[in-house]
Design a protein around this motif. Structure first.
Motif, PDB file in Angstrom:
ATOM      1  N   TYR A  33       8.031   1.492   4.953  1.00  0.00           N
ATOM      2  CA  TYR A  33       8.166   2.881   5.363  1.00  0.00           C
ATOM      3  C   TYR A  33       7.521   3.068   6.739  1.00  0.00           C
ATOM      4  CZ  TYR A  33       9.481   3.554   0.554  1.00  0.00           C
ATOM      5  OH  TYR A  33      10.121   3.460  -0.648  1.00  0.00           O
ATOM      6  N   LEU A  35       5.999   6.000   8.973  1.00  0.00           N
ATOM      7  CA  LEU A  35       5.554   7.384   9.090  1.00  0.00           C
ATOM      8  C   LEU A  35       5.363   7.634  10.571  1.00  0.00           C
ATOM      9  CD1 LEU A  35       4.170   6.135   6.354  1.00  0.00           C
ATOM     10  CD2 LEU A  35       3.171   8.385   6.270  1.00  0.00           C
ATOM     11  N   LEU A  53       5.131   4.807   0.184  1.00  0.00           N
ATOM     12  CA  LEU A  53       5.039   6.155   0.737  1.00  0.00           C
ATOM     13  C   LEU A  53       4.443   7.050  -0.340  1.00  0.00           C
ATOM     14  CD1 LEU A  53       5.580   7.878   3.179  1.00  0.00           C
ATOM     15  CD2 LEU A  53       7.909   8.205   2.402  1.00  0.00           C
TER      16      LEU A  53
END
Length: 166
Positions: A33, A35, A53
């Protein structure tokens, strides 16, 4: 369309008209993931790669965010209302105001155009030799795209945000 009856698809592949271009498909499922936050005005970005996440990864992102962003600058961050964004355990820095998006409206978040750009130009239709290869590819794409402030200003530009500052 070129002289041979082929056309170029949106992903940059050639295929005969009326057919779909072939693409690699990987059926292993390890996730990575990304971010991130991007400022459409300055082009500044902050990002974090994470294997999952959740609230802990969001808090890790904010710890990194605090290292990268001047605490004297107040930041407005547009977020969807995912559970890991709205948890009471999320530790939002004092210089950040969260603007929650209405449900089902990702098109209002400028970072979504960045994710689309990264998928289309760097991440999709590729086969990775494992998690480390995936992580390196994500990191390389982030550095190539997200450290280019002019590119970020272009990709994440949102007229409705610009109009709010007039």
């Amino acid at each position: 369309m070129n002289k041979t009856g082929h056309k170029r698809s949106g992903a940059g592949k050639w295929a005969r008209r009326g057919t779909r271009p072939t693409a690699w498909r990987q059926t292993q499922y390890e996730y990575l993931y990304v971010l991130g936050a991007a400022c459409p005005q300055t082009g500044q970005t902050v990002g974090l790669l994470a294997p999952c996440l959740n609230t802990d990864s969001v808090n890790a992102f904010f710890r990194e965010f605090e290292k990268e962003v001047d605490p004297a600058v107040h930041v407005f961050m547009i977020w969807d209302q995912a559970g890991f964004h709205t948890s009471k355990k999320v530790k939002v820095p004092e210089n950040v105001t969260i603007i929650p998006l209405p449900p089902y409206s990702p098109q209002l978040n400028p970072i979504e155009t960045l994710w689309l750009y990264l998928r289309q130009h760097h991440w999709s239709n590729r086969v990775y030799d494992g998690y480390d290869h995936l992580r390196r590819a994500a990191n390389q794409a982030w550095h190539k795209v997200c450290l280019n402030t002019r590119k970020i200003k272009s990709i994440c530009r949102a007229k409705y945000i610009e109009n709010a500052f007039i």
